[in-house]
Design a protein around this motif. Structure first.
Motif, PDB file in Angstrom:
ATOM      1  N   THR A   1       0.905  -1.016   0.312  1.00  0.00           N
ATOM      2  CA  THR A   1       0.175   0.095   0.224  1.00  0.00           C
ATOM      3  C   THR A   1       1.106   1.217  -0.101  1.00  0.00           C
ATOM      4  OG1 THR A   1      -0.347  -0.257   2.508  1.00  0.00           O
ATOM      5  CG2 THR A   1      -2.077  -1.197   0.801  1.00  0.00           C
TER       6      THR A   1
ATOM      7  N   GLY B   1      -2.314   4.442  -0.790  1.00  0.00           N
ATOM      8  CA  GLY B   1      -2.519   3.064  -1.435  1.00  0.00           C
ATOM      9  C   GLY B   1      -4.066   3.751  -1.750  1.00  0.00           C
TER      10      GLY B   1
ATOM     11  N   THR C   1      -1.467   2.551  -7.128  1.00  0.00           N
ATOM     12  CA  THR C   1      -1.441   1.957  -5.713  1.00  0.00           C
ATOM     13  C   THR C   1      -2.700   1.305  -5.134  1.00  0.00           C
ATOM     14  OG1 THR C   1      -1.164   3.644  -4.445  1.00  0.00           O
ATOM     15  CG2 THR C   1       0.544   2.202  -5.003  1.00  0.00           C
ATOM     16  N   LYS C   2      -2.727  -0.295  -4.802  1.00  0.00           N
ATOM     17  CA  LYS C   2      -4.189  -0.147  -3.900  1.00  0.00           C
ATOM     18  C   LYS C   2      -4.430  -0.646  -2.562  1.00  0.00           C
ATOM     19  CE  LYS C   2      -6.767  -3.821  -6.288  1.00  0.00           C
ATOM     20  NZ  LYS C   2      -7.746  -3.722  -7.417  1.00  0.00           N
ATOM     21  N   LYS C   3      -5.000  -1.246  -1.485  1.00  0.00           N
ATOM     22  CA  LYS C   3      -4.808  -2.706  -0.406  1.00  0.00           C
ATOM     23  C   LYS C   3      -5.154  -3.354  -0.835  1.00  0.00           C
ATOM     24  CE  LYS C   3      -6.336  -3.009   3.822  1.00  0.00           C
ATOM     25  NZ  LYS C   3      -7.167  -2.144   4.879  1.00  0.00           N
TER      26      LYS C   3
END
Length: 127
Positions: free
Chosen positions: A21, A76, A102-104
């Motif tokens: 993240t 994130g 980005t992502k969790k």
């Protein structure tokens, strides 16, 4: 430092791996010509959160014999742009650029930026 046509750009495509993240690793290739690659002193890495009024931030440097860099301090869920320059005594090359989101819990590749390829992350590889 100025951009010089006599400085060979890093070869693409950019690779992205080990995305969390708040960090990601990027990789690239040395310039195609071995003579040109031997003149590279270091690579300069910059990032930007993207958007219409992107501000580029110097992340750091990678030695001429290392074509990987760990991006840190990412947020994130944001679109990130990254660029890599080769640098020698004549100046900087044109940048090799790409973007990712980005992502969790993972990586979301932007379909507009197919120059990025996801590569696996193996413990102890330095990426």
């Amino acid at each position: 430092m100025y951009v010089s046509a006599s400085v060979p750009a890093p070869a693409g495509p950019l690779h992205i791996s080990c995305v969390t993240t708040n960090s990601a690793s990027i990789g690239w290739y040395k310039p195609h010509s071995s003579a040109a690659a031997s003149r590279v002193r270091r690579y300069v890495i910059e990032k930007s959160e993207g958007g219409k009024h992107a501000v580029w931030i110097l992340c750091g440097y990678s030695s001429s014999n290392s074509e990987v860099y760990r991006l840190t301090h990412l947020t994130g869920g944001k679109q990130w742009m990254v660029r890599v320059y080769a640098e020698n005594e004549d100046g900087r090359s044109e940048p090799l650029e790409g973007s990712f989101m980005t992502k969790k819990g993972g990586l979301c590749l932007s379909p507009m930026h197919a120059a990025f390829h996801e590569i696996p992350c193996y413990a102890g590889t330095g990426i």
